[in-house]
Design a protein around this motif. Sequence first.
Motif, PDB file in Angstrom:
ATOM      1  N   VAL A 151      -9.044 -14.646  18.045  1.00 57.79           N
ATOM      2  CA  VAL A 151      -9.124 -15.311  16.849  1.00 57.79           C
ATOM      3  C   VAL A 151     -10.679 -15.672  16.646  1.00 57.79           C
ATOM      4  O   VAL A 151     -11.192 -16.386  17.187  1.00 57.79           O
ATOM      5  N   LEU A 152     -11.445 -14.698  15.707  1.00 56.53           N
ATOM      6  CA  LEU A 152     -12.810 -15.146  15.412  1.00 56.53           C
ATOM      7  C   LEU A 152     -12.943 -16.149  14.661  1.00 56.53           C
ATOM      8  O   LEU A 152     -12.132 -16.149  13.428  1.00 56.53           O
ATOM      9  N   GLN A 153     -13.795 -17.293  14.962  1.00 54.83           N
ATOM     10  CA  GLN A 153     -13.953 -18.303  13.998  1.00 54.83           C
ATOM     11  C   GLN A 153     -15.282 -18.401  13.531  1.00 54.83           C
ATOM     12  O   GLN A 153     -16.458 -18.539  14.197  1.00 54.83           O
ATOM     13  N   VAL A 154     -15.417 -18.380  12.338  1.00 49.22           N
ATOM     14  CA  VAL A 154     -16.513 -18.328  11.440  1.00 49.22           C
ATOM     15  C   VAL A 154     -16.686 -19.462  10.375  1.00 49.22           C
ATOM     16  O   VAL A 154     -15.777 -19.453   9.646  1.00 49.22           O
ATOM     17  N   GLU A 155     -17.791 -20.138  10.135  1.00 44.25           N
ATOM     18  CA  GLU A 155     -17.877 -21.014   8.887  1.00 44.25           C
ATOM     19  C   GLU A 155     -17.771 -20.255   7.696  1.00 44.25           C
ATOM     20  O   GLU A 155     -18.121 -19.362   7.451  1.00 44.25           O
ATOM     21  N   GLU A 156     -16.820 -20.903   6.640  1.00 41.08           N
ATOM     22  CA  GLU A 156     -16.591 -20.080   5.363  1.00 41.08           C
ATOM     23  C   GLU A 156     -18.014 -19.776   4.630  1.00 41.08           C
ATOM     24  O   GLU A 156     -18.350 -18.783   3.929  1.00 41.08           O
ATOM     25  N   LEU A 181      -0.457 -17.069  12.828  1.00 38.47           N
ATOM     26  CA  LEU A 181      -1.226 -17.295  14.355  1.00 38.47           C
ATOM     27  C   LEU A 181       0.034 -18.185  15.083  1.00 38.47           C
ATOM     28  O   LEU A 181      -0.005 -18.417  16.321  1.00 38.47           O
ATOM     29  N   ARG A 182       0.768 -19.105  14.069  1.00 42.52           N
ATOM     30  CA  ARG A 182       1.822 -19.999  14.905  1.00 42.52           C
ATOM     31  C   ARG A 182       2.795 -19.074  16.131  1.00 42.52           C
ATOM     32  O   ARG A 182       3.168 -19.582  17.063  1.00 42.52           O
ATOM     33  N   LEU A 183       3.210 -18.010  15.445  1.00 41.31           N
ATOM     34  CA  LEU A 183       3.988 -17.248  16.210  1.00 41.31           C
ATOM     35  C   LEU A 183       3.338 -16.847  17.739  1.00 41.31           C
ATOM     36  O   LEU A 183       3.832 -16.879  18.541  1.00 41.31           O
ATOM     37  N   TYR A 184       2.231 -16.508  17.578  1.00 41.10           N
ATOM     38  CA  TYR A 184       1.461 -15.891  18.933  1.00 41.10           C
ATOM     39  C   TYR A 184       0.925 -17.205  19.376  1.00 41.10           C
ATOM     40  O   TYR A 184       0.961 -17.235  20.885  1.00 41.10           O
ATOM     41  N   SER A 185       0.611 -18.463  19.010  1.00 41.31           N
ATOM     42  CA  SER A 185       0.120 -19.592  19.707  1.00 41.31           C
ATOM     43  C   SER A 185       1.766 -19.841  20.617  1.00 41.31           C
ATOM     44  O   SER A 185       1.562 -20.343  21.751  1.00 41.31           O
ATOM     45  N   SER A 186       2.669 -19.781  19.930  1.00 41.22           N
ATOM     46  CA  SER A 186       3.897 -20.246  20.635  1.00 41.22           C
ATOM     47  C   SER A 186       4.145 -19.272  21.988  1.00 41.22           C
ATOM     48  O   SER A 186       4.959 -19.458  22.783  1.00 41.22           O
ATOM     49  N   ARG A 187       3.676 -18.013  21.771  1.00 40.99           N
ATOM     50  CA  ARG A 187       3.946 -17.003  23.018  1.00 40.99           C
ATOM     51  C   ARG A 187       2.749 -17.366  23.867  1.00 40.99           C
ATOM     52  O   ARG A 187       2.543 -16.561  24.810  1.00 40.99           O
ATOM     53  N   GLY A 188       1.765 -17.982  23.647  1.00 37.17           N
ATOM     54  CA  GLY A 188       0.722 -18.541  24.585  1.00 37.17           C
ATOM     55  C   GLY A 188      -0.318 -17.372  24.528  1.00 37.17           C
ATOM     56  O   GLY A 188      -0.971 -17.297  25.591  1.00 37.17           O
TER      57      GLY A 188
END
Length: 192
Positions: A112-117, A156-163
């Motif tokens: 997940v690439l995180q960039v300021e708006e 992303l919640r789905l992928y977070s729950s899969r770690g």
Amino acid sequence: MRLLMVAPPGAGKGTQAQRLSARFGIEHISSGELLRREVAAGTATGRRAAGYLRSGDLVADEVVLVMVMDKVVAAARAGGYVLDGFPRTLAQAEAAYRWAAGGDAELQAVIVLQVEEKELRRRLLARARSEHRADDAPGTIEHRLHVYEAQTRPMLRLYSSRGIVRPVDGDGPVDSVTAAVVDVVKDLVPGR
Ligand code: AMP
């Protein structure tokens, strides 16, 4: 290696996905690029998708799934893939998971690439000037940022729950972002 790049529009996911593809010899599958090609070729899929691309809305899940999933499964067999822009909704993520299940085609990591708006808007306007993408018009940019928050981020919640989620800071220069992404994924395949 089986990867997914997730990021808001303008964060550089296409560029980073291309680089990962070259570096690790895995196929780069960009749903946006495939859709733009269908539109340019005037196929039935392209005619269904054109209006959505122009407005920055998402194309129907089943249209994208049918267009992409066989390629994903084939690429998994051929050594791996980096997905760029697909899955993009929770429904697509769940359907892709069912489609790939049991066939060793499932994702190993979600970058997940995180960039300021503010930086996203700056990059998208710059791209509008250089690449002339219809959906980089100022009004459409705002809508696409909203669509990401409303329809893609919840997936992303789905992928977070899969770690398997791996956030990476995407604000810096392209090369340092690539180095950070490579650092995160190289542990997936020992010896690379
Ligand atoms: P991108 O090149 O990833 O920014 O995608 C450009 C446009 O293609 C998006 O704004 C959507 O209209 C469409 N699109 C790309 N991927 C998908 C997807 N997985 N599901 C639905 N629409 C998509």
